[in-house]
Design a protein around this motif. Structure first.
Motif, PDB file in Angstrom:
ATOM      1  N   THR A 193     -13.899 -34.354  42.959  1.00 47.27           N
ATOM      2  CA  THR A 193     -15.151 -33.858  42.400  1.00 47.27           C
ATOM      3  C   THR A 193     -15.346 -32.378  42.692  1.00 47.27           C
ATOM      4  N   LEU A 194     -14.890 -31.950  43.868  1.00 47.72           N
ATOM      5  CA  LEU A 194     -15.056 -30.576  44.332  1.00 47.72           C
ATOM      6  C   LEU A 194     -13.666 -29.972  44.547  1.00 47.72           C
ATOM      7  N   PRO A 195     -12.956 -29.646  43.479  1.00 51.32           N
ATOM      8  CA  PRO A 195     -11.543 -29.251  43.624  1.00 51.32           C
ATOM      9  C   PRO A 195     -11.332 -28.004  44.470  1.00 51.32           C
ATOM     10  N   GLY A 196     -12.329 -27.144  44.582  1.00 47.77           N
ATOM     11  CA  GLY A 196     -12.186 -25.950  45.399  1.00 47.77           C
ATOM     12  C   GLY A 196     -12.509 -26.160  46.859  1.00 47.77           C
ATOM     13  N   ALA A 197     -12.954 -27.350  47.206  1.00 45.56           N
ATOM     14  CA  ALA A 197     -13.356 -27.619  48.590  1.00 45.56           C
ATOM     15  C   ALA A 197     -12.139 -27.806  49.491  1.00 45.56           C
ATOM     16  N   ARG A 198     -12.333 -27.503  50.755  1.00 40.82           N
ATOM     17  CA  ARG A 198     -11.325 -27.791  51.775  1.00 40.82           C
ATOM     18  C   ARG A 198     -11.596 -29.195  52.309  1.00 40.82           C
ATOM     19  N   LEU A 199     -10.600 -30.065  52.286  1.00 37.96           N
ATOM     20  CA  LEU A 199     -10.738 -31.423  52.818  1.00 37.96           C
ATOM     21  C   LEU A 199     -10.058 -31.478  54.175  1.00 37.96           C
ATOM     22  N   VAL A 200     -10.814 -31.874  55.198  1.00 34.48           N
ATOM     23  CA  VAL A 200     -10.338 -31.835  56.577  1.00 34.48           C
ATOM     24  C   VAL A 200     -10.424 -33.225  57.196  1.00 34.48           C
ATOM     25  N   ARG A 201      -9.367 -33.630  57.888  1.00 36.61           N
ATOM     26  CA  ARG A 201      -9.377 -34.858  58.675  1.00 36.61           C
ATOM     27  C   ARG A 201      -9.929 -34.562  60.057  1.00 36.61           C
ATOM     28  N   LEU A 202     -10.715 -35.485  60.582  1.00 30.57           N
ATOM     29  CA  LEU A 202     -11.230 -35.380  61.947  1.00 30.57           C
ATOM     30  C   LEU A 202     -10.602 -36.522  62.754  1.00 30.57           C
ATOM     31  N   PRO A 203      -9.452 -36.293  63.357  1.00 27.76           N
ATOM     32  CA  PRO A 203      -8.738 -37.381  64.041  1.00 27.76           C
ATOM     33  C   PRO A 203      -9.566 -38.010  65.155  1.00 27.76           C
ATOM     34  N   GLY A 204      -9.598 -39.328  65.156  1.00 25.65           N
ATOM     35  CA  GLY A 204     -10.277 -40.053  66.224  1.00 25.65           C
ATOM     36  C   GLY A 204     -11.781 -40.052  66.139  1.00 25.65           C
ATOM     37  N   CYS A 205     -12.353 -39.533  65.051  1.00 28.71           N
ATOM     38  CA  CYS A 205     -13.820 -39.445  64.935  1.00 28.71           C
ATOM     39  C   CYS A 205     -14.366 -40.544  64.038  1.00 28.71           C
ATOM     40  N   GLY A 206     -15.583 -40.956  64.336  1.00 25.18           N
ATOM     41  CA  GLY A 206     -16.283 -41.933  63.533  1.00 25.18           C
ATOM     42  C   GLY A 206     -17.187 -41.287  62.501  1.00 25.18           C
ATOM     43  N   HIS A 207     -18.195 -42.039  62.062  1.00 19.63           N
ATOM     44  CA  HIS A 207     -19.069 -41.570  60.987  1.00 19.63           C
ATOM     45  C   HIS A 207     -19.942 -40.399  61.412  1.00 19.63           C
ATOM     46  N   VAL A 208     -20.339 -40.377  62.665  1.00 22.08           N
ATOM     47  CA  VAL A 208     -21.144 -39.271  63.204  1.00 22.08           C
ATOM     48  C   VAL A 208     -20.252 -38.535  64.209  1.00 22.08           C
ATOM     49  N   PRO A 209     -19.463 -37.565  63.748  1.00 19.75           N
ATOM     50  CA  PRO A 209     -18.377 -37.033  64.568  1.00 19.75           C
ATOM     51  C   PRO A 209     -18.805 -36.003  65.609  1.00 19.75           C
ATOM     52  N   MET A 210     -20.051 -35.542  65.555  1.00 20.32           N
ATOM     53  CA  MET A 210     -20.476 -34.462  66.447  1.00 20.32           C
ATOM     54  C   MET A 210     -20.363 -34.854  67.913  1.00 20.32           C
ATOM     55  N   SER A 211     -20.571 -36.120  68.208  1.00 27.33           N
ATOM     56  CA  SER A 211     -20.453 -36.597  69.580  1.00 27.33           C
ATOM     57  C   SER A 211     -19.012 -36.970  69.925  1.00 27.33           C
ATOM     58  N   ASP A 212     -18.277 -37.494  68.945  1.00 25.02           N
ATOM     59  CA  ASP A 212     -16.902 -37.925  69.201  1.00 25.02           C
ATOM     60  C   ASP A 212     -15.992 -36.752  69.567  1.00 25.02           C
ATOM     61  N   ASP A 213     -16.162 -35.616  68.880  1.00 24.72           N
ATOM     62  CA  ASP A 213     -15.325 -34.445  69.170  1.00 24.72           C
ATOM     63  C   ASP A 213     -16.119 -33.177  68.851  1.00 24.72           C
ATOM     64  N   PRO A 214     -17.028 -32.775  69.750  1.00 20.97           N
ATOM     65  CA  PRO A 214     -17.886 -31.614  69.472  1.00 20.97           C
ATOM     66  C   PRO A 214     -17.108 -30.336  69.193  1.00 20.97           C
ATOM     67  N   ALA A 215     -16.041 -30.085  69.948  1.00 20.86           N
ATOM     68  CA  ALA A 215     -15.290 -28.842  69.772  1.00 20.86           C
ATOM     69  C   ALA A 215     -14.655 -28.782  68.384  1.00 20.86           C
ATOM     70  N   LEU A 216     -14.074 -29.883  67.928  1.00 18.15           N
ATOM     71  CA  LEU A 216     -13.442 -29.914  66.616  1.00 18.15           C
ATOM     72  C   LEU A 216     -14.481 -29.722  65.512  1.00 18.15           C
ATOM     73  N   VAL A 217     -15.595 -30.433  65.598  1.00 13.68           N
ATOM     74  CA  VAL A 217     -16.632 -30.319  64.569  1.00 13.68           C
ATOM     75  C   VAL A 217     -17.180 -28.893  64.524  1.00 13.68           C
ATOM     76  N   ALA A 218     -17.454 -28.319  65.686  1.00 10.76           N
ATOM     77  CA  ALA A 218     -17.956 -26.942  65.720  1.00 10.76           C
ATOM     78  C   ALA A 218     -16.960 -25.982  65.098  1.00 10.76           C
ATOM     79  N   ARG A 219     -15.673 -26.180  65.363  1.00 12.16           N
ATOM     80  CA  ARG A 219     -14.658 -25.292  64.803  1.00 12.16           C
ATOM     81  C   ARG A 219     -14.616 -25.391  63.275  1.00 12.16           C
ATOM     82  N   VAL A 220     -14.741 -26.596  62.739  1.00 12.39           N
ATOM     83  CA  VAL A 220     -14.751 -26.786  61.288  1.00 12.39           C
ATOM     84  C   VAL A 220     -15.957 -26.086  60.672  1.00 12.39           C
TER      85      VAL A 220
END
Length: 283
Positions: free
Chosen positions: A243-270
């Protein structure tokens, strides 16, 4: 500290006043944080300080959630109305075209705000609206079960349950891949937020027919999905990319639906990578 702001929104009934709770921290370009259905702005606390080192971070309780008042009587919780209300909120706070980061419902709202030309970049974490009908029914059924469980638990029982790792997993394992990382106090607070959300049913009803089908060209968009998302399955990210062909699609390894708690450093970097790319694009 949480503050509140009142502002005028447009509705089919004419102008109405909405009141929203928010927290604001840091300085720089504005960055707006939008949580998911049944949650509250505290969902962003694991990443707020990191983001506030570079940006003017505004985390809001969506209307009818957290400490925010419900929308005025007769005003619906449809996508167009709530996204427009968030635009009016930004104006009331003296903010023009913020970077917007949203999770789940918040991700869908961030994309709708982008479609309306209200943002300078979007980071959407497991955004709603890219589901099949079967996937939507599954997600809504899970949310309704979580809401029923939150309502059924007396607060003393909830507090006892949250003190153990097994109890925290039972309460929040549907949305976190690592629920034991949440403190007992945080789990109690977010369960109460789910229980007391005045906008829950109306938001869910309005979302039944929602499919996000618009591209938002001309600005940086990142769609990020946790590999262990049990609520909105990660294959929905592929549909989002179509739907958004220009968007960047990123995997968040090991994260659930609310990833901010699962991996704060990774989410902040994204988030920071997306917002910074808008700055480079403007040069």
């Amino acid at each position: 500290m949480t503050a509140t702001v009142s502002f005028t929104i447009e509705s089919p009934l004419g102008p109405r006043t909405a009141t929203v709770a928010y927290e604001r921290k840091g300085s720089g370009e504005p960055l707006l944080l939008l949580h998911g259905i049944g949650h509250h702005l505290q969902a962003w606390h694991p990443v707020t300080d990191i983001l506030a080192a570079e940006y003017d971070v505004i985390a809001v309780d969506l209307p009818g959630f957290g400490a925010s008042e419900p929308l005025p009587a007769g005003v619906t919780y449809d996508l167009d109305t709530v996204a427009g209300a968030l635009g009016a909120l930004c104006t009331a706070l003296g903010v023009e075209r913020p970077h917007v980061v949203g999770n789940s419902l918040g991700g869908l709202l961030a994309l709708e705000m982008a479609r309306k030309g209200l943002v300078r970049s979007v980071t959407a974490l497991s955004p709603a609206g890219f589901w099949t009908e079967a996937e939507r029914r599954y997600a809504f059924g899970t949310l309704l079960a979580m809401r029923a469980g939150a309502k059924a638990l007396p607060r003393p029982a909830l507090e006892r349950l949250a003190r153990s790792a097994v109890g925290r997993a039972a309460l929040t394992g549907s949305i976190y891949a690592r629920p034991t990382r949440r403190s007992p106090q945080a789990v109690v607070a977010e369960t109460l937020a789910l229980r007391d959300a005045t906008g829950f049913e109306q938001t869910l009803a309005a979302g039944g027919s929602v499919r996000f089908a618009h591209d938002v060209p001309g600005l940086p968009v990142t769609v990020a999905w946790g590999t262990r998302d049990r609520l909105l399955l990660r294959r929905q990210g592929i549909r989002a990319k179509h739907t958004l062909p220009g968007a960047r699609l990123v995997r968040l390894p090991g994260c659930g639906h609310v990833p901010m708690s699962d991996d704060p450093a990774l989410v902040a970097r994204v988030v920071l990578d997306t917002a910074r790319s808008a700055r480079l694009q403007a040069v």
